[in-house]
Scaffold this motif. Structure first.
Motif, PDB file in Angstrom:
ATOM      1  N   LEU A   1      20.850  17.750  46.695  1.00 53.93           N
ATOM      2  CA  LEU A   1      20.699  16.747  47.749  1.00 53.93           C
ATOM      3  C   LEU A   1      19.274  16.224  47.903  1.00 53.93           C
ATOM      4  N   LEU A   2      18.313  16.879  47.283  1.00 50.66           N
ATOM      5  CA  LEU A   2      16.937  16.458  47.506  1.00 50.66           C
ATOM      6  C   LEU A   2      16.687  15.063  46.939  1.00 50.66           C
ATOM      7  N   LYS A   3      15.971  14.277  47.710  1.00 50.67           N
ATOM      8  CA  LYS A   3      15.592  12.920  47.311  1.00 50.67           C
ATOM      9  C   LYS A   3      14.567  12.952  46.182  1.00 50.67           C
ATOM     10  N   ALA A   4      13.699  13.952  46.215  1.00 46.81           N
ATOM     11  CA  ALA A   4      12.642  14.071  45.209  1.00 46.81           C
ATOM     12  C   ALA A   4      13.229  14.190  43.817  1.00 46.81           C
ATOM     13  N   ARG A   5      12.605  13.516  42.878  1.00 44.49           N
ATOM     14  CA  ARG A   5      13.017  13.628  41.485  1.00 44.49           C
ATOM     15  C   ARG A   5      11.950  14.300  40.623  1.00 44.49           C
ATOM     16  N   THR A   6      10.750  14.464  41.175  1.00 44.75           N
ATOM     17  CA  THR A   6       9.655  15.091  40.433  1.00 44.75           C
ATOM     18  C   THR A   6       9.087  16.250  41.227  1.00 44.75           C
TER      19      THR A   6
ATOM     20  N   LYS B   1      12.251  26.116  37.610  1.00 45.51           N
ATOM     21  CA  LYS B   1      12.893  25.008  36.904  1.00 45.51           C
ATOM     22  C   LYS B   1      14.402  25.039  37.038  1.00 45.51           C
ATOM     23  N   ASP B   2      15.007  26.177  36.708  1.00 49.62           N
ATOM     24  CA  ASP B   2      16.468  26.255  36.633  1.00 49.62           C
ATOM     25  C   ASP B   2      17.126  26.748  37.918  1.00 49.62           C
ATOM     26  N   CYS B   3      16.572  27.796  38.497  1.00 53.36           N
ATOM     27  CA  CYS B   3      17.231  28.422  39.646  1.00 53.36           C
ATOM     28  C   CYS B   3      16.989  27.692  40.960  1.00 53.36           C
ATOM     29  N   ILE B   4      15.905  26.920  41.044  1.00 51.52           N
ATOM     30  CA  ILE B   4      15.599  26.242  42.311  1.00 51.52           C
ATOM     31  C   ILE B   4      15.688  24.724  42.178  1.00 51.52           C
ATOM     32  N   PHE B   5      14.790  24.119  41.408  1.00 49.37           N
ATOM     33  CA  PHE B   5      14.730  22.660  41.437  1.00 49.37           C
ATOM     34  C   PHE B   5      15.926  21.979  40.783  1.00 49.37           C
ATOM     35  N   ASP B   6      16.359  22.457  39.638  1.00 48.75           N
ATOM     36  CA  ASP B   6      17.540  21.858  39.021  1.00 48.75           C
ATOM     37  C   ASP B   6      18.764  22.034  39.922  1.00 48.75           C
ATOM     38  N   PHE B   7      18.856  23.171  40.569  1.00 49.25           N
ATOM     39  CA  PHE B   7      19.941  23.472  41.495  1.00 49.25           C
ATOM     40  C   PHE B   7      19.979  22.467  42.642  1.00 49.25           C
ATOM     41  N   CYS B   8      18.782  22.012  43.048  1.00 43.21           N
ATOM     42  CA  CYS B   8      18.670  21.104  44.199  1.00 43.21           C
ATOM     43  C   CYS B   8      18.583  19.636  43.789  1.00 43.21           C
ATOM     44  N   GLY B   9      18.747  19.354  42.485  1.00 39.52           N
ATOM     45  CA  GLY B   9      18.791  17.977  42.015  1.00 39.52           C
ATOM     46  C   GLY B   9      17.473  17.373  41.593  1.00 39.52           C
TER      47      GLY B   9
ATOM     48  N   ASN C   1      23.300  22.205  52.539  1.00 37.63           N
ATOM     49  CA  ASN C   1      23.369  20.988  53.349  1.00 37.63           C
ATOM     50  C   ASN C   1      22.007  20.394  53.674  1.00 37.63           C
ATOM     51  N   VAL C   2      20.959  20.999  53.135  1.00 38.44           N
ATOM     52  CA  VAL C   2      19.624  20.408  53.174  1.00 38.44           C
ATOM     53  C   VAL C   2      19.194  20.062  51.751  1.00 38.44           C
ATOM     54  N   ALA C   3      19.249  21.063  50.869  1.00 39.19           N
ATOM     55  CA  ALA C   3      18.810  20.866  49.484  1.00 39.19           C
ATOM     56  C   ALA C   3      19.962  20.781  48.490  1.00 39.19           C
ATOM     57  N   TYR C   4      21.140  21.232  48.880  1.00 41.05           N
ATOM     58  CA  TYR C   4      22.310  21.181  48.003  1.00 41.05           C
ATOM     59  C   TYR C   4      23.568  21.336  48.850  1.00 41.05           C
ATOM     60  N   ARG C   5      24.693  21.056  48.251  1.00 38.93           N
ATOM     61  CA  ARG C   5      25.980  21.317  48.906  1.00 38.93           C
ATOM     62  C   ARG C   5      27.042  21.481  47.828  1.00 38.93           C
ATOM     63  N   PHE C   6      28.169  22.011  48.245  1.00 43.68           N
ATOM     64  CA  PHE C   6      29.310  22.162  47.356  1.00 43.68           C
ATOM     65  C   PHE C   6      30.399  21.183  47.777  1.00 43.68           C
TER      66      PHE C   6
ATOM     67  N   THR D   1      13.621  16.800  52.972  1.00 45.27           N
ATOM     68  CA  THR D   1      14.674  15.821  52.671  1.00 45.27           C
ATOM     69  C   THR D   1      14.096  14.420  52.517  1.00 45.27           C
ATOM     70  N   GLU D   2      12.918  14.171  53.086  1.00 46.98           N
ATOM     71  CA  GLU D   2      12.279  12.860  52.992  1.00 46.98           C
ATOM     72  C   GLU D   2      11.282  12.772  51.842  1.00 46.98           C
ATOM     73  N   ALA D   3      11.001  13.885  51.205  1.00 47.82           N
ATOM     74  CA  ALA D   3       9.974  13.915  50.163  1.00 47.82           C
ATOM     75  C   ALA D   3      10.430  13.208  48.890  1.00 47.82           C
ATOM     76  N   ASP D   4       9.538  12.370  48.364  1.00 44.50           N
ATOM     77  CA  ASP D   4       9.774  11.731  47.066  1.00 44.50           C
ATOM     78  C   ASP D   4       9.293  12.613  45.922  1.00 44.50           C
ATOM     79  N   GLY D   5       8.468  13.589  46.250  1.00 43.05           N
ATOM     80  CA  GLY D   5       7.954  14.530  45.263  1.00 43.05           C
ATOM     81  C   GLY D   5       7.573  15.828  45.944  1.00 43.05           C
TER      82      GLY D   5
END
Length: 200
Positions: free
Chosen positions: A120-125, A152-160, A102-107, A71-75
């Motif tokens: 929810l992830l702070k990381a953008r890259t 790409k699609d199922c994990i990172f895009d899902f988590c923002g 509630n860590v990486a995503y929420r509804f 949750t604190e990671a920038d990348g």
């Protein structure tokens, strides 16, 4: 910047380990704070128990550390081999237990879980480095490169995480020392271009 580096390979002399070492060295040389986890070495338990699933929390102290750091990671940088078109089981278990609701995503509050999640992830890259013994043409024409879709699609895009990069090194079996050094130089350049010198 805080960068999480996750390695999922059981053999310490593997090329995956060489990639991970290069990643960490490059990030540290650029002044980044690195959270590095060799999942096998630290004994990460990939099995998600039923109680953990329904309570949305974990009694595992290592899982809690991973959740806090991600949750604190920038990348985020992930290193693993292509096994059956998927990440190894230990890394799949890391996704299950760490990139959780509630860590990486929420509804939304009125969503029963069937709608679109909010990342929810702070990381953008994020960068994923893979190794394979499958030639590229066969990977693309027969299997359709499932790892690209998974990460790409199922994990990172899902988590923002919207800025995604991936590099598959192939074929590892029979590759020369010079070729591997070339690949590691490519790793350095890819990491440096996406996570340049930290001026903070």
């Amino acid at each position: 910047m805080n960068i999480s580096v996750i390695l999922g390979h059981p053999y310490e002399k593997s090329f995956n380990h060489a990639i991970a070492s290069t990643v960490v060295e490059t990030l540290c040389a650029s002044g980044h704070e690195v959270f590095f986890h060799d999942l096998h070495k630290e004994g990460f338990d990939p099995i998600l128990q039923g109680e953990e699933l329904v309570t949305d929390s974990s009694d595992d102290s290592l899982v809690r550390i991973h959740c806090s750091e991600i949750t604190e990671a920038d990348g985020i940088i992930v290193v693993h081999p292509n096994w059956w078109g998927q990440p190894p089981a230990i890394l799949k278990g890391w996704v299950d237990r760490v990139l959780r609701e509630n860590v990486a995503y929420r509804f939304a509050e009125d969503d029963d879980g069937s709608g679109l999640p909010m990342g929810l992830l702070k990381a953008r890259t994020a960068i994923v480095f893979n190794t394979s013994n499958t030639p590229e043409e066969r990977e693309n024409t027969v299997f359709g490169d499932p790892l690209e879709r998974i990460w790409k699609d199922c994990i990172f895009d899902f988590c923002g995480v919207t800025d995604f990069h991936r590099r598959m090194f192939r074929t590892i079996a029979g590759s020369s020392e010079n070729k591997r050094l070339e690949w590691l130089d490519e790793v350095k350049k890819m990491v440096s271009s996406n996570f340049p010198l930290d001026d903070v």
